[in-house]
Design a protein around this motif. Structure first.
Motif, PDB file in Angstrom:
ATOM      1  N   PRO A  87       0.837  -1.202   0.000  1.00 38.97           N
ATOM      2  CA  PRO A  87       0.000   0.000   0.000  1.00 38.97           C
ATOM      3  C   PRO A  87       0.870   1.250   0.000  1.00 38.97           C
ATOM      4  O   PRO A  87       2.008   1.203   0.473  1.00 38.97           O
ATOM      5  CB  PRO A  87      -0.784  -0.125   1.313  1.00 38.97           C
ATOM      6  CG  PRO A  87       0.071  -0.961   2.190  1.00 38.97           C
ATOM      7  CD  PRO A  87       0.805  -1.911   1.289  1.00 38.97           C
ATOM      8  N   PRO A  88       0.364   2.342  -0.548  1.00 33.45           N
ATOM      9  CA  PRO A  88       1.190   3.558  -0.602  1.00 33.45           C
ATOM     10  C   PRO A  88       1.347   4.196   0.777  1.00 33.45           C
ATOM     11  O   PRO A  88       0.501   4.008   1.654  1.00 33.45           O
ATOM     12  CB  PRO A  88       0.382   4.492  -1.516  1.00 33.45           C
ATOM     13  CG  PRO A  88      -1.033   4.032  -1.384  1.00 33.45           C
ATOM     14  CD  PRO A  88      -0.972   2.545  -1.146  1.00 33.45           C
ATOM     15  N   THR A  89       2.425   4.938   0.950  1.00 31.84           N
ATOM     16  CA  THR A  89       2.596   5.776   2.134  1.00 31.84           C
ATOM     17  C   THR A  89       1.811   7.051   1.898  1.00 31.84           C
ATOM     18  O   THR A  89       1.907   7.643   0.827  1.00 31.84           O
ATOM     19  CB  THR A  89       4.085   6.124   2.314  1.00 31.84           C
ATOM     20  OG1 THR A  89       4.791   4.901   2.528  1.00 31.84           O
ATOM     21  CG2 THR A  89       4.303   7.049   3.493  1.00 31.84           C
ATOM     22  N   VAL A  90       1.005   7.432   2.871  1.00 27.41           N
ATOM     23  CA  VAL A  90       0.301   8.706   2.727  1.00 27.41           C
ATOM     24  C   VAL A  90       0.866   9.651   3.783  1.00 27.41           C
ATOM     25  O   VAL A  90       0.520   9.569   4.951  1.00 27.41           O
ATOM     26  CB  VAL A  90      -1.222   8.536   2.890  1.00 27.41           C
ATOM     27  CG1 VAL A  90      -1.928   9.839   2.535  1.00 27.41           C
ATOM     28  CG2 VAL A  90      -1.744   7.393   2.011  1.00 27.41           C
ATOM     29  N   SER A  91       1.765  10.526   3.345  1.00 25.83           N
ATOM     30  CA  SER A  91       2.467  11.411   4.272  1.00 25.83           C
ATOM     31  C   SER A  91       1.493  12.306   5.019  1.00 25.83           C
ATOM     32  O   SER A  91       0.648  12.946   4.398  1.00 25.83           O
ATOM     33  CB  SER A  91       3.460  12.287   3.513  1.00 25.83           C
ATOM     34  OG  SER A  91       4.669  11.624   3.422  1.00 25.83           O
ATOM     35  N   ILE A 127       0.508   6.865   7.870  1.00 24.15           N
ATOM     36  CA  ILE A 127       0.144   5.530   7.435  1.00 24.15           C
ATOM     37  C   ILE A 127       1.204   4.933   6.486  1.00 24.15           C
ATOM     38  O   ILE A 127       1.581   5.570   5.491  1.00 24.15           O
ATOM     39  CB  ILE A 127      -1.275   5.526   6.824  1.00 24.15           C
ATOM     40  CG1 ILE A 127      -1.800   4.122   6.743  1.00 24.15           C
ATOM     41  CG2 ILE A 127      -1.369   6.210   5.490  1.00 24.15           C
ATOM     42  CD1 ILE A 127      -3.307   4.076   6.674  1.00 24.15           C
ATOM     43  N   ASN A 128       1.706   3.790   6.876  1.00 24.65           N
ATOM     44  CA  ASN A 128       2.703   3.004   6.149  1.00 24.65           C
ATOM     45  C   ASN A 128       4.108   3.614   6.102  1.00 24.65           C
ATOM     46  O   ASN A 128       5.027   3.011   5.553  1.00 24.65           O
ATOM     47  CB  ASN A 128       2.252   2.692   4.710  1.00 24.65           C
ATOM     48  CG  ASN A 128       0.966   1.888   4.680  1.00 24.65           C
ATOM     49  OD1 ASN A 128       0.752   1.046   5.542  1.00 24.65           O
ATOM     50  ND2 ASN A 128       0.102   2.155   3.713  1.00 24.65           N
ATOM     51  N   LYS A 129       4.272   4.808   6.643  1.00 25.69           N
ATOM     52  CA  LYS A 129       5.587   5.455   6.575  1.00 25.69           C
ATOM     53  C   LYS A 129       6.549   4.771   7.541  1.00 25.69           C
ATOM     54  O   LYS A 129       6.348   4.793   8.753  1.00 25.69           O
ATOM     55  CB  LYS A 129       5.455   6.929   6.923  1.00 25.69           C
ATOM     56  CG  LYS A 129       6.677   7.753   6.562  1.00 25.69           C
ATOM     57  CD  LYS A 129       6.402   9.216   6.805  1.00 25.69           C
ATOM     58  CE  LYS A 129       7.406  10.091   6.090  1.00 25.69           C
ATOM     59  NZ  LYS A 129       7.035  11.504   6.202  1.00 25.69           N
TER      60      LYS A 129
ATOM     61  N   LYS B 278       6.784  21.704   1.475  1.00 25.64           N
ATOM     62  CA  LYS B 278       6.034  20.778   0.646  1.00 25.64           C
ATOM     63  C   LYS B 278       4.827  21.511   0.072  1.00 25.64           C
ATOM     64  O   LYS B 278       4.100  22.165   0.822  1.00 25.64           O
ATOM     65  CB  LYS B 278       5.573  19.575   1.466  1.00 25.64           C
ATOM     66  CG  LYS B 278       6.710  18.639   1.820  1.00 25.64           C
ATOM     67  CD  LYS B 278       6.200  17.390   2.484  1.00 25.64           C
ATOM     68  CE  LYS B 278       7.365  16.493   2.901  1.00 25.64           C
ATOM     69  NZ  LYS B 278       6.919  15.434   3.805  1.00 25.64           N
ATOM     70  N   ASP B 314      -2.651   6.815  -6.642  1.00 26.73           N
ATOM     71  CA  ASP B 314      -2.754   5.554  -5.888  1.00 26.73           C
ATOM     72  C   ASP B 314      -3.106   5.800  -4.420  1.00 26.73           C
ATOM     73  O   ASP B 314      -3.706   4.949  -3.776  1.00 26.73           O
ATOM     74  CB  ASP B 314      -1.487   4.704  -6.037  1.00 26.73           C
ATOM     75  CG  ASP B 314      -0.265   5.330  -5.398  1.00 26.73           C
ATOM     76  OD1 ASP B 314      -0.215   6.570  -5.319  1.00 26.73           O
ATOM     77  OD2 ASP B 314       0.645   4.600  -4.990  1.00 26.73           O
ATOM     78  N   GLU B 315      -2.758   6.998  -3.914  1.00 22.88           N
ATOM     79  CA  GLU B 315      -3.157   7.314  -2.536  1.00 22.88           C
ATOM     80  C   GLU B 315      -4.664   7.536  -2.453  1.00 22.88           C
ATOM     81  O   GLU B 315      -5.325   7.074  -1.524  1.00 22.88           O
ATOM     82  CB  GLU B 315      -2.414   8.561  -2.036  1.00 22.88           C
ATOM     83  CG  GLU B 315      -0.916   8.338  -1.877  1.00 22.88           C
ATOM     84  CD  GLU B 315      -0.169   9.589  -1.441  1.00 22.88           C
ATOM     85  OE1 GLU B 315      -0.787  10.504  -0.879  1.00 22.88           O
ATOM     86  OE2 GLU B 315       1.052   9.654  -1.691  1.00 22.88           O
ATOM     87  N   TYR B 318      -6.374   4.201  -2.823  1.00 27.61           N
ATOM     88  CA  TYR B 318      -6.188   3.394  -1.615  1.00 27.61           C
ATOM     89  C   TYR B 318      -7.313   3.703  -0.617  1.00 27.61           C
ATOM     90  O   TYR B 318      -7.947   2.805  -0.066  1.00 27.61           O
ATOM     91  CB  TYR B 318      -4.824   3.728  -1.021  1.00 27.61           C
ATOM     92  CG  TYR B 318      -4.412   2.960   0.213  1.00 27.61           C
ATOM     93  CD1 TYR B 318      -4.567   1.583   0.305  1.00 27.61           C
ATOM     94  CD2 TYR B 318      -3.826   3.628   1.292  1.00 27.61           C
ATOM     95  CE1 TYR B 318      -4.155   0.899   1.444  1.00 27.61           C
ATOM     96  CE2 TYR B 318      -3.402   2.946   2.429  1.00 27.61           C
ATOM     97  CZ  TYR B 318      -3.576   1.581   2.494  1.00 27.61           C
ATOM     98  OH  TYR B 318      -3.167   0.899   3.611  1.00 27.61           O
TER      99      TYR B 318
END
Lengths: 243, 365
Positions: A87-91, A127-129, B278, B314-315, B318
């Motif tokens: 799954p992707p990291t969502v910063s 999440i996932n980071k 950012k 993709d985020e 998800y």
């Protein structure tokens, strides 16, 4: 519960799935086997409704409803759920916030649920980071526990997980699939990608399918197929035309 | 407290100003050029008008126009030329500290230039938390401007957190000019939140870290809508061993312009600095990041990272696969993007920052 007929899928101009037919009944768990790059994950992502997998032909029916053109969230709301392999990291997005968003109006006790999969210390983490393999799986399982789908897709639930965590993840997934219930009362269904088969100790799969080159080539008893693959590799399996 | 329309009261609340004074230990309220309220219930902390502070303490002149030069630019010259200077002075005397923040509200109700000169002092060992809510009333017609000078003095072992929440409107121009000096083991936290339209903001606050092991952290969280022009920067000058600075920006454009400047100058050995910007472009607009790091001695360690882009597909998918529709998924990701946890900030202020972002989230960013 899930019925797939003559499904052809493209990514861009390239055909990645060809003439897939699959039928998973209520209460059943099926296993997808196949070499790397054979299209297993693609099939799961297509069933989930990811937009870059274009359905060119065929039909996906879920609980009697045609979901072929539905978006991912519409499928999720109807009871399709997936445990992603990567799954992707969502910063910035905290796991706890994500779980609250998933739970919507359900009065879930998120910290208590998180504790059951040892993720209570991760609720304030992005999440996932920086999550390890096992932590990603536990985070995915936790999200599924809250989502509580009727049809659970698992993309290599045991990859990157140590033995101790496999037992925890396997048992939790087993509960998600109502493996603790009597066969006659079991309503949940599953579709599981596995290479090692370790997860089958907790799931008791009903049927196995072998994929190659974007096609399902072989069906059968999952343990027997797995045993064959372990002994002889995929070669003979792929020659099988027992469709 | 003055008579304000319900709309204006709501606008104040969105800027972090609590008229009921709940969770606040003091207040300063200036409407246009009238100081309508100034008090503090906390022992050891004084909230005074600029004029009163100058009359009360002879030594105050040692603090006025010392870190911001009156000759800096047209804005400072305009404020320095005022015969009746406005603004507030907050003094946290030696060893005092406030658990609940002091709120300072600058309210612009009519078309004009509002000018303030603020001086904030935390003496040795004192801890001072301020939320500054700046907003304009619903009746501002063709436009107005706010010129604000702020000088911060963080003493030895002292700490100041200053959280500024802007809630102006499309016709207001804002020119803060602020600088701080931080003493030994002192901590200066400067937070800036602007989620609402503004015609123009231009600022470049500077923190000079003069004392050993002093710390400065600047955090900016901004959204720029069409017609908004935000030229934002922050600078840290590291002048003592052990001094460190962190400059964090989260910028979103929905069609407006954001210039995100930053400069860390490591002048002595044993200093550290990190600058991070950012940016998310949600609708065509401009995010122009200009991170600068300048080191001139062996033993200063400075770094920066800047990234501008869009939300990854993709985020979004998800989150959609968990049952959120595309708009909900996008808003949840943006909310996460803007979610900067500021270490050392009291919970009440972090909640205030979160609340301002919540308002923007409710309107769909």
């Amino acid at each position: 519960m899930l019925h797939i007929e003559h499904l052809h899928v493209n990514i861009g101009d390239k055909e990645v799935l060809r003439d897939i037919n699959l039928h998973v009944d209520e209460g059943e768990t099926h296993v997808l086997l196949g070499p790397n790059g054979s299209g297993k994950t693609t099939l799961l992502m297509t069933i989930m409704g990811y937009s870059n997998y274009t359905i060119m032909k065929g039909k996906i029916t879920f609980k009697g409803e045609d979901v072929t053109t539905m978006h991912a969230h519409e499928r999720a709301m109807r009871g399709i759920g997936m445990m992603f392999q990567r799954p992707p990291t969502v910063s910035g997005l905290k796991l706890g916030k994500m779980l609250t968003a998933i739970s919507r109006t359900k009065q879930e006790n998120i910290p208590e649920l998180a504790k059951t999969v040892h993720m209570d210390k991760f609720l304030e983490r992005d999440i996932n980071k920086g999550f390890s393999g096992g932590e990603i799986k536990r985070s995915e399982v936790l999200q599924l526990m809250i989502q509580n789908p009727d049809f659970v897709m698992l993309d290599e639930p045991e990859s990157g997980v140590d033995l101790e965590n496999i037992s925890l993840i396997g048992t939790t997934i087993g509960a998600l699939l109502e493996k603790d219930k009597h066969l006659a009362k079991r309503r949940k269904s599953g579709l599981v990608i596995t290479h090692t088969g370790y997860i089958l100790d907790y799931l008791d799969a009903d049927k196995g399918h072998v994929m190659c080159d974007g096609q399902i080539r072989c069906h059968g008893n999952p343990r027997e197929i797995l045993k064959d693959i372990k002994q002889r590799g995929y070669r003979e399996c792929l020659e099988c035309r027992n469709q | 407290m003055p008579n304000l329309s319900k709309t204006d009261q709501n606008r104040l609340a969105q800027s972090g100003i609590d008229l009921s004074m709940k969770n606040r230990c003091g207040s300063y309220l200036q409407m246009d050029q009238d100081i309508v309220h100034s008090e503090c219930s906390q022992e050891g902390i004084e909230v005074l008008s600029y004029k009163k502070a100058m009359e009360k303490y002879d030594w105050m002149k040692e603090y006025a126009w010392k870190v911001v030069s009156p000759e800096k630019d047209d804005i400072t010259r305009y404020v320095a030329a005022q015969k009746e200077p406005k603004g507030y002075v907050i003094i946290a005397h030696k060893g005092s500290n406030n658990i609940f923040p002091i709120q300072a509200c600058l309210f612009l109700g009519k078309d004009q230039i509002q000018h303030v000169h603020n001086i904030i002092i935390a003496e040795e060992g004192a801890e001072l938390h301020i939320v500054s809510g700046c907003t304009s009333g619903e009746h501002v017609g063709i436009g107005g401007a706010h010129y604000g000078i702020s000088e911060f003095y963080v003493g030895k072992n002292a700490k100041i957190s200053f959280t500024m929440i802007h809630n102006w409107s499309e016709n207001i121009e804002v020119y803060p000019r602020s600088a701080s000096v931080v003493g030994e083991n002192g901590v200066f936290l400067s937070n800036y939140v602007c989620m609402q339209p503004v015609k123009k903001v231009q600022m470049y606050p500077t923190a000079t870290l003069k004392g050993a092991n002093s710390v400065a952290r600047f955090s900016s969280i901004v959204i720029s809508t069409p017609g908004s022009n935000m030229d934002l920067g922050s600078r840290a000058v590291l002048e003592a061993p052990g001094a460190s600075a962190e400059l964090i920006t989260r910028a979103i454009t929905k069609g407006g312009t954001i210039i995100s400047r930053g400069h860390i100058n490591g002048k002595v050995a044993g200093t550290r600095g990190h600058l991070e910007c950012k940016g998310l472009i949600l609708q065509d607009g401009v995010i122009y990041a200009i991170p600068e790091i300048e080191g001139s001695v062996v033993g200063t360690e400075l770094s920066h990272e800047a990234a501008v882009g869009k939300i990854a597909r993709d985020e979004i998918e998800y989150l959609m696969s968990r049952g959120l529709d595309e708009n909900e998924a996008t808003a949840t990701i943006i909310r996460g993007f803007l979610d900067v946890r500021i270490s050392g900030l009291p919970e009440a202020l972090q909640q205030q920052i979160d609340a301002s972002i919540d308002v923007a989230e409710k309107s769909g960013f």
